[in-house]
Design an enzyme around this catalytic site. Structure first.
Site, short mmCIF file in Angstrom:
data_model
loop_
_atom_site.label_atom_id
_atom_site.label_comp_id
_atom_site.label_asym_id
_atom_site.label_seq_id
_atom_site.Cartn_x
_atom_site.Cartn_y
_atom_site.Cartn_z
N SER A 141 0.83 -1.34 0.00
CA SER A 141 0.07 0.11 0.00
C SER A 141 0.85 1.26 -0.04
CB SER A 141 -0.97 -0.08 1.32
OG SER A 141 -1.60 1.37 1.42
N TYR A 154 -1.65 -0.14 10.01
CA TYR A 154 -1.77 -0.35 8.66
C TYR A 154 -0.47 -0.21 7.89
CZ TYR A 154 -4.16 -1.04 4.13
OH TYR A 154 -4.50 -1.65 2.77
#
Length: 243
Positions: A141, A154
């Site tokens: 990501s 995350y």
């Protein structure tokens, strides 16, 4: 026969990847954790287009569930093996760090990072000895490349996944297995629905969010024979939004 396994393959980027790989001719194994309805719909869409798909439910954060599910699949497919793996499963539990609970931290790392470890370790046992061009694509990501506020959990999981990609690529290259990571930016999926898209697009040079199909196209290439000399790479797909 070689199969492709897509974790978290029932919705969003995972669904787009499953559809694309099936279109490429791969028989696809769609993993999901709880949303059987969405998984069945993805399977039906693949089959309606003439592709081959089957479902394999398990929680990627559970080593025991993974072992049980893969054992069962291999017993049902004695002459087949999973030759391509897309580690796509992931969840967000956004919060500023000083207010983040233990559960919010561990849920995200258990799914995205530990899940990668459990399933990849299990499948490499059969992928490596065959020396037939195994492929692993890890869905990282922008958050793991740049770091984003409110996503310490995350960002940590995805940054660790990038490091693991680079290390594993060196370990398995002599066995004909490539390992790469894709780092999507803002993609139009369920995971980005709550974000202020109108404000965020101002930061993106292309002026829009990406589409899951665009990430799927890159995944398709990295799994293809044409990408056999590409390994250990992290490819950003973010419309020009860099750190």
């Amino acid at each position: 026969m070689k199969y492709a396994l897509v974790t978290g393959g029932s919705r969003g980027i995972g669904k787009a990847v499953a559809l694309r790989l099936a279109k490429d001719g791969w028989p696809v194994v769609i993993n999901y954790r709880s949303n059987e309805e969405a998984a069945q719909a993805t399977k039906a869409e693949i089959e309606a287009a003439g592709g081959q798909a089957e479902l394999l439910p398990f929680d990627t954060s559970s080593a025991k569930e993974i072992e049980t599910a893969i054992d069962r699949w291999e017993q049902q497919h004695p002459d087949d093996y999973i030759g391509a793996l897309v580690n796509n499963a992931g969840i967000r539990r956004d919060n500023v760090l000083f207010m983040m609970s233990d559960e919010e931290w561990h849920q995200v790392l258990d799914t995205s990072l530990n899940g990668f470890f459990y399933i990849t370790r299990r499948l490499l046992k059969h992928m490596m000895p065959r020396k037939r061009g195994g492929r692993i694509v890890n869905m990282a990501s922008l958050s793991g490349v740049k770091g984003l506020p409110g996503q310490s959990n995350y960002s940590a999981a995805k940054a660790a996944l990038i490091g693991a990609t680079k290390a594993l690529a060196q370990e398995v290259a002599p066995r004909g297995v490539t390992v790469n990571a894709i780092a999507p930016g803002f993609i139009e999926t369920d995971m980005t629905k709550g974000l202020p898209q109108g404000e965020l697009v101002k930061l993106i040079p292309t002026g829009r969010f990406g589409r899951p199909e665009e990430v799927a196209a890159l995944t398709s290439f990295l799994i293809s024979d044409e990408a056999a000399y590409i390994t250990g790479e992290v490819i950003n797909i973010n419309g020009g939004l860099y750190t």
